[in-house]
Scaffold this motif. Structure first.
Motif, PDB file in Angstrom:
ATOM      1  N   GLY A 167     -25.595 -92.039   5.750  1.00  0.00           N
ATOM      2  CA  GLY A 167     -25.258 -91.122   5.781  1.00  0.00           C
ATOM      3  C   GLY A 167     -24.409 -90.724   7.314  1.00  0.00           C
ATOM      4  O   GLY A 167     -24.671 -89.706   7.656  1.00  0.00           O
ATOM      5  N   ASP A 168     -23.589 -91.927   7.558  1.00  0.00           N
ATOM      6  CA  ASP A 168     -23.315 -91.828   9.260  1.00  0.00           C
ATOM      7  C   ASP A 168     -22.262 -91.616   9.335  1.00  0.00           C
ATOM      8  O   ASP A 168     -21.621 -90.954   7.777  1.00  0.00           O
ATOM      9  N   PHE A 169     -21.121 -91.680   9.954  1.00  0.00           N
ATOM     10  CA  PHE A 169     -19.950 -91.285  10.369  1.00  0.00           C
ATOM     11  C   PHE A 169     -19.402 -92.409  10.315  1.00  0.00           C
ATOM     12  O   PHE A 169     -19.935 -93.766  11.066  1.00  0.00           O
ATOM     13  N   THR A 170     -18.386 -92.668   8.797  1.00  0.00           N
ATOM     14  CA  THR A 170     -17.489 -93.410   9.296  1.00  0.00           C
ATOM     15  C   THR A 170     -16.443 -93.944   9.083  1.00  0.00           C
ATOM     16  O   THR A 170     -15.630 -93.178   8.348  1.00  0.00           O
ATOM     17  N   PHE A 171     -15.795 -94.995   9.542  1.00  0.00           N
ATOM     18  CA  PHE A 171     -14.215 -94.037  10.679  1.00  0.00           C
ATOM     19  C   PHE A 171     -12.996 -94.673   9.992  1.00  0.00           C
ATOM     20  O   PHE A 171     -11.971 -95.107   9.965  1.00  0.00           O
ATOM     21  N   ASP A 172     -13.931 -95.588   8.851  1.00  0.00           N
ATOM     22  CA  ASP A 172     -12.699 -96.324   8.030  1.00  0.00           C
ATOM     23  C   ASP A 172     -12.483 -96.215   7.201  1.00  0.00           C
ATOM     24  O   ASP A 172     -10.664 -96.202   6.325  1.00  0.00           O
ATOM     25  N   THR A 173     -11.941 -94.710   6.859  1.00  0.00           N
ATOM     26  CA  THR A 173     -12.073 -93.575   5.694  1.00  0.00           C
ATOM     27  C   THR A 173     -12.195 -92.600   5.415  1.00  0.00           C
ATOM     28  O   THR A 173     -11.678 -91.530   5.043  1.00  0.00           O
ATOM     29  N   ASN A 174     -13.800 -92.145   5.673  1.00  0.00           N
ATOM     30  CA  ASN A 174     -14.143 -91.891   4.990  1.00  0.00           C
ATOM     31  C   ASN A 174     -14.257 -90.288   6.336  1.00  0.00           C
ATOM     32  O   ASN A 174     -14.022 -88.993   5.255  1.00  0.00           O
ATOM     33  N   VAL A 175     -14.140 -90.617   7.192  1.00  0.00           N
ATOM     34  CA  VAL A 175     -13.663 -89.471   8.116  1.00  0.00           C
ATOM     35  C   VAL A 175     -12.629 -88.370   7.993  1.00  0.00           C
ATOM     36  O   VAL A 175     -12.571 -87.541   8.268  1.00  0.00           O
ATOM     37  N   GLU A 176     -12.055 -89.843   8.691  1.00  0.00           N
ATOM     38  CA  GLU A 176     -10.654 -89.286   7.873  1.00  0.00           C
ATOM     39  C   GLU A 176     -10.524 -87.997   7.003  1.00  0.00           C
ATOM     40  O   GLU A 176      -9.984 -87.539   6.915  1.00  0.00           O
ATOM     41  N   LEU A 177     -10.837 -88.280   5.783  1.00  0.00           N
ATOM     42  CA  LEU A 177     -10.812 -87.524   4.666  1.00  0.00           C
ATOM     43  C   LEU A 177     -11.449 -86.835   4.303  1.00  0.00           C
ATOM     44  O   LEU A 177     -10.980 -85.497   4.120  1.00  0.00           O
ATOM     45  N   SER A 178     -12.586 -86.231   5.079  1.00  0.00           N
ATOM     46  CA  SER A 178     -13.488 -84.751   5.363  1.00  0.00           C
ATOM     47  C   SER A 178     -12.827 -83.976   5.905  1.00  0.00           C
ATOM     48  O   SER A 178     -12.924 -82.852   6.159  1.00  0.00           O
ATOM     49  N   ILE A 179     -12.458 -84.126   6.712  1.00  0.00           N
ATOM     50  CA  ILE A 179     -11.410 -83.278   7.874  1.00  0.00           C
ATOM     51  C   ILE A 179     -10.074 -83.008   7.617  1.00  0.00           C
ATOM     52  O   ILE A 179      -8.565 -82.679   8.191  1.00  0.00           O
ATOM     53  N   ALA A 180      -9.244 -83.971   6.601  1.00  0.00           N
ATOM     54  CA  ALA A 180      -8.724 -84.252   6.575  1.00  0.00           C
ATOM     55  C   ALA A 180      -7.384 -82.380   6.289  1.00  0.00           C
ATOM     56  O   ALA A 180      -6.263 -82.640   5.879  1.00  0.00           O
ATOM     57  N   ALA A 181      -8.126 -81.481   5.555  1.00  0.00           N
ATOM     58  CA  ALA A 181      -7.536 -80.330   5.136  1.00  0.00           C
ATOM     59  C   ALA A 181      -8.063 -79.399   6.434  1.00  0.00           C
ATOM     60  O   ALA A 181      -7.174 -78.151   6.651  1.00  0.00           O
ATOM     61  N   ALA A 182      -8.226 -79.748   7.358  1.00  0.00           N
ATOM     62  CA  ALA A 182      -9.035 -78.896   8.428  1.00  0.00           C
ATOM     63  C   ALA A 182      -8.439 -78.058   8.811  1.00  0.00           C
ATOM     64  O   ALA A 182      -8.431 -76.874   9.102  1.00  0.00           O
ATOM     65  N   LEU A 183      -6.641 -79.113   9.202  1.00  0.00           N
ATOM     66  CA  LEU A 183      -5.463 -77.732  10.413  1.00  0.00           C
ATOM     67  C   LEU A 183      -4.725 -77.412   8.978  1.00  0.00           C
ATOM     68  O   LEU A 183      -4.424 -75.958   9.705  1.00  0.00           O
ATOM     69  N   SER A 184      -5.074 -77.370   8.120  1.00  0.00           N
ATOM     70  CA  SER A 184      -4.081 -77.131   7.096  1.00  0.00           C
ATOM     71  C   SER A 184      -4.928 -75.473   6.578  1.00  0.00           C
ATOM     72  O   SER A 184      -3.868 -74.414   6.054  1.00  0.00           O
ATOM     73  N   SER A 185      -5.866 -75.895   6.563  1.00  0.00           N
ATOM     74  CA  SER A 185      -7.023 -74.575   6.147  1.00  0.00           C
ATOM     75  C   SER A 185      -7.362 -73.633   7.350  1.00  0.00           C
ATOM     76  O   SER A 185      -8.227 -73.006   7.295  1.00  0.00           O
ATOM     77  N   HIS A 186      -6.902 -73.693   8.094  1.00  0.00           N
ATOM     78  CA  HIS A 186      -6.635 -72.909   9.667  1.00  0.00           C
ATOM     79  C   HIS A 186      -8.684 -73.384  10.334  1.00  0.00           C
ATOM     80  O   HIS A 186      -8.890 -71.893  10.498  1.00  0.00           O
ATOM     81  N   GLN A 187      -8.744 -74.423   9.793  1.00  0.00           N
ATOM     82  CA  GLN A 187     -10.521 -74.141  10.542  1.00  0.00           C
ATOM     83  C   GLN A 187      -9.908 -75.157  11.898  1.00  0.00           C
ATOM     84  O   GLN A 187     -11.085 -76.179  12.146  1.00  0.00           O
ATOM     85  N   LEU A 188     -10.160 -74.407  12.989  1.00  0.00           N
ATOM     86  CA  LEU A 188      -9.985 -74.978  14.123  1.00  0.00           C
ATOM     87  C   LEU A 188     -11.309 -74.949  14.692  1.00  0.00           C
ATOM     88  O   LEU A 188     -11.775 -75.659  15.181  1.00  0.00           O
ATOM     89  N   GLU A 189     -11.990 -74.394  14.269  1.00  0.00           N
ATOM     90  CA  GLU A 189     -13.649 -74.205  14.757  1.00  0.00           C
ATOM     91  C   GLU A 189     -14.036 -75.962  14.826  1.00  0.00           C
ATOM     92  O   GLU A 189     -14.771 -76.160  15.778  1.00  0.00           O
ATOM     93  N   GLY A 190     -13.631 -75.834  13.145  1.00  0.00           N
ATOM     94  CA  GLY A 190     -14.482 -77.468  12.862  1.00  0.00           C
ATOM     95  C   GLY A 190     -14.024 -78.495  13.585  1.00  0.00           C
ATOM     96  O   GLY A 190     -14.619 -78.970  13.963  1.00  0.00           O
ATOM     97  N   MET A 191     -13.502 -78.297  14.321  1.00  0.00           N
ATOM     98  CA  MET A 191     -12.207 -79.217  14.946  1.00  0.00           C
ATOM     99  C   MET A 191     -12.740 -80.312  16.172  1.00  0.00           C
ATOM    100  O   MET A 191     -13.063 -80.889  16.866  1.00  0.00           O
ATOM    101  N   GLN A 192     -13.556 -78.452  16.261  1.00  0.00           N
ATOM    102  CA  GLN A 192     -14.187 -78.697  17.942  1.00  0.00           C
ATOM    103  C   GLN A 192     -15.090 -80.179  17.813  1.00  0.00           C
ATOM    104  O   GLN A 192     -15.422 -80.870  18.999  1.00  0.00           O
ATOM    105  N   GLY A 193     -16.228 -79.591  16.865  1.00  0.00           N
ATOM    106  CA  GLY A 193     -16.482 -80.798  15.971  1.00  0.00           C
ATOM    107  C   GLY A 193     -16.207 -82.010  15.941  1.00  0.00           C
ATOM    108  O   GLY A 193     -17.256 -82.922  16.658  1.00  0.00           O
ATOM    109  N   TYR A 194     -15.376 -82.388  15.702  1.00  0.00           N
ATOM    110  CA  TYR A 194     -14.282 -83.566  15.266  1.00  0.00           C
ATOM    111  C   TYR A 194     -14.612 -84.224  16.974  1.00  0.00           C
ATOM    112  O   TYR A 194     -14.938 -85.034  17.472  1.00  0.00           O
ATOM    113  N   PHE A 195     -13.594 -83.332  17.763  1.00  0.00           N
ATOM    114  CA  PHE A 195     -13.137 -83.865  19.346  1.00  0.00           C
ATOM    115  C   PHE A 195     -14.315 -83.869  19.981  1.00  0.00           C
ATOM    116  O   PHE A 195     -14.569 -84.727  20.984  1.00  0.00           O
TER     117      PHE A 195
END
Length: 749
Positions: free
Chosen positions: A343-371
């Motif tokens: 159930g971890d952070f899997t970086f070869d496609t899964n994390v990237e897809l989970s955040i795919a709509a974050a910016l287009s949905s204007h969810q900047l708060e969530g992106m801070q957690g990514y960074f």
């Protein structure tokens, strides 16, 4: 006591039988799952920081001195021999073999028991707009209701019980890797959890408020209440540098659920309403999710109401799961100590897809957690680069939780040869700037990360006789090894390009600029095979494996947008053929090697770029047909609800955005992959790169018209493109947007 059905959300008439089917909510730090059983309910508390240390060795083998030997074996004997040598040598140096990351685990299971055996008129629901979960039923004509949310203001799980008698107790976890001690005093349950293989752990505090009478024992609290009772639940992780938490009233006596909820709701609702998709009527929205899904299966097509709810569920997942960190494979929820892939952070496609709509949905708060997550993992990413390749800079692990050390590989899964992970993660650093125009972020966060990745390339890449770079070893995610995997080249090209553009934007001089330009020019050119398809590896003799769920070599299409049919028609055509081959051999092949929601999402993201509306609809249908949703509309990785996994939820809203309105190469694409079944609708609030916002986009295929309004924070010129409607009457195919001046368009199709 009427159960108010959610307009944006789901409801059903049966309790959950397993944790994956529970009602879910969260605030980006805490998560909660509610089964909704009137007789013995289960509430599972989650926290984004809870990964159970397994006591595994975290020592990376010092393999850098053997890199030249590995490359020699690759050149003379091939990858199979090189992988065997590498693994044998690493075990001689103490490597223990493929090691799973520390698994994500639940914080607590709270049981609420009653004598309500003969209940009727049962309903449970999730309101995506507010984050509230509700369970209602009747016993002997007496109405009961339970409500839950995860507070954005109090950072706690809040649960309200109707007046009545309840027996509440905390499950005693039995796990050799963790010790639990539970104390019940007056109206508080306090559980301490100490990890066996680290100095970390966490506290759980549960406060009971509003009961007329409480009878406590060592194991439970019995509640007798003539008015609603509130349970306030909080998980507080600690580590060696922090101290055990000391109880202080989380909520003052006398406060009402309504007041707590309203403060939370203002924040959650604001985030949810930043974008809105409208495809149907409120009458349709208020139907049960079971009826909606059954209808879609019966009709063998996606219905507007179901697609709208899938879209809302994806944004709801992100709002609930992103904040302190970014969503892991399961968002922020789990009910097991043994989740798939930890159930971890899997970086070869899964994390990237989970955040795919974050910016287009204007969810900047969530992106801070990514960074924040990436920044926490950087020291170990540097160690990966040094120990495996003797390189400066960073190399991302494919799996990470408590550690970012790359220990998840063996002979069968040579994931240590996949070196483009950090560059893919950096995609969202530069995108964040493109969406927000935040130059401070660009200078202080994006450029330093991009530079670290380029440092790795400087030390890792070797040159062929003609001066062209060679990526060796190289791996195309989970689909095999050969030098010069296309994704390796595409990611390096994007990293170097974005780094130089960032310096131009900030007017920053760098003595390294010439070197970066030379590195970009030394990257090998993409190749086309005998089928006319873009090759996945640029190695002579390496055959394509089209029957695979990863679409790594199409990175220039679905992610970096490196080229299109105008900027490079030859390569675009080759990419389309490669995509068609993948569809034939995998996505649309009943005998394909495996099902995979993330593969279907990448198929859909490619389909939006190749303007294939029928395929987009087919992907939506496959998810429904193959039972890839739980009641909450959270998704499963495989068919038939196998493995709770939210990367598809994160990606689906982006698919919807791109099929309606998309932007790249100074071109605004409208309805570029809109299925014909979606005759009319409206979407509001989508954000686009270069600081643009689609205030609204309305379409009506019956009346053959589009109306939209655009806003931009900067002056820019763009071109309108309608690939599915070549005869459309566009009065202004090319126009200029001026800062904060709305631009209205009406187009006849």
């Amino acid at each position: 006591m009427k159960h108010i059905l959610p307009r944006k959300g789901i409801w059903t008439e049966t309790p959950a039988q397993k944790w994956e089917d529970a009602l879910v909510s969260g605030n980006g730090s805490h998560g909660v799952m509610v089964f909704g059983d009137p007789i013995k309910d289960t509430i599972v508390g989650n926290h984004c920081r809870l990964y159970l240390p397994q006591g595994n060795s975290d020592q990376l083998p010092e393999m850098a001195p053997y890199l030249d030997k590995v490359r020699e074996i690759i050149r003379t004997k091939g990858y199979e021999e090189a992988i065997a040598y590498y693994y044998r040598k690493s075990t001689e140096l103490g490597y223990e073999g493929l090691t799973m990351s520390d698994p994500y685990h639940p914080g607590f299971h709270l049981f609420i028991e009653t004598d309500h055996h003969n209940y009727s008129r049962y309903r449970r629901s999730i309101d995506y707009e507010t984050g509230e979960l509700q369970v209602s039923y009747q016993v002997n004509h007496q109405s009961y209701r339970r409500k839950t949310f995860v507070s954005q203001t109090n950072n706690a799980i809040i649960h309200e019980l109707s007046p009545g008698n309840y027996h509440i107790s905390l499950k005693q976890y039995v796990d050799k890797k963790m010790k639990q001690r539970t104390v019940i005093e007056e109206n508080v349950i306090h559980a301490q959890f100490d990890y066996e293989y680290s100095d970390a752990g966490y506290d759980v505090w549960i406060q009971v408020i509003g009961a007329d009478k409480l009878i406590t024992s060592h194991e439970a609290i019995n509640i007798c209440a003539t008015s609603p009772t509130i349970l306030v639940m909080k998980i507080i992780p600690y580590d060696i540098e922090s101290k055990r938490s000391v109880f202080s009233k989380m909520i003052e006596n006398g406060i009402t659920y309504t007041k707590l909820f309203q403060k939370h709701c203002d924040i959650h609702r604001d985030r949810f309403e930043r974008v809105e998709l409208s495809l149907t009527t409120d009458h349709e929205r208020l139907r049960s999710i079971d009826d909606i899904v059954l209808e879609a299966k019966r009709n063998k097509s996606i219905s507007p109401v179901l697609l709208e709810k899938m879209y809302d569920a994806g944004r709801y997942m992100y709002i609930c799961s992103a904040g302190e960190l970014t969503p892991n494979l399961q968002g922020i929820w789990t009910g097991t100590f043994e989740p798939a892939w930890s159930g971890d952070f899997t970086f070869d496609t899964n994390v990237e897809l989970s955040i795919a709509a974050a910016l287009s949905s204007h969810q900047l708060e969530g992106m801070q957690g990514y960074f924040r997550l990436i920044k926490e993992l950087i020291p170990e990413f540097r160690e990966n680069a040094k120990k495996y390749y003797g390189a400066r800079g960073v190399m991302a692990a494919i799996h990470a939780s408590n550690s970012g050390k790359h220990l998840h590989w063996n002979e069968d899964w040579p994931l240590h040869f996949w070196t483009c992970g950090a560059g893919w993660l950096a995609h969202w650093y530069f995108q964040y700037y493109r969406f927000t125009g935040d130059k401070i972020f660009l200078k202080e966060e994006a450029i330093p990360f991009l530079k670290e990745i380029v440092l790795f390339y400087e030390d890792f890449l070797i040159e062929d006789e003609d001066g062209t770079y060679r990526f060796t070893p190289s791996y195309s995610a989970e689909n095999g090894c050969a030098d010069n995997a296309t994704q390796d080249i595409a990611v390096a090209k994007e990293v170097l390009t974005n780094l130089m553009i960032a310096h131009d934007i900030l007017s920053m001089d760098s003595p390294e600029r010439t070197k970066w330009q030379q590195m970009l020019q030394k990257l090998p050119a993409y190749q086309i095979n005998e089928d006319g398809a873009l090759k996945e590896w640029l190695t002579p003799g390496k055959e394509e494996n089209y029957n695979h769920r990863h679409f790594s070599h199409l990175y220039p299409v679905f992610q970096s947008r490196e080229f299109n049919e105008i900027t490079d028609p030859k390569m675009w055509s080759a990419a389309k053929i490669a995509f068609d081959k993948r569809l034939e051999a995998w996505l649309l092949n009943k005998e394909a090697d495996t099902s995979s929601t993330h593969g279907r999402m990448h198929s859909a993201l490619c389909a939006t770029q190749f303007h294939m509306p029928d395929l987009v609809e087919e992907v939506f249908h496959l998810l429904v047909k193959n039972n890839c949703f739980y009641t909450s509309l959270m998704m499963s990785h495989y068919n038939d609800q196998e493995v709770f996994n939210v990367d598809g939820n994160g990606a689906l809203p982006q698919v919807v955005h791109e099929m309606l309105v998309d932007y790249s190469h100074h071109r605004l694409t409208l309805l570029g992959a809109l299925p014909n079944s979606l005759k009319q609708g409206e979407i509001r609030g989508i954000r686009l790169p270069e600081q643009m916002q689609v205030t609204f986009l309305k379409w009506d295929l019956t009346k053959k018209n589009i109306a939209m309004e655009l806003l931009s924070e900067i002056e820019q010129t763009l071109e309108i493109y309608l690939p599915l409607y070549s005869e459309a009457d566009v009065s202004e195919k090319r126009f200029t947007l001026y800062p904060n001046q709305p631009k209205s368009l009406v187009i006849q199709l």
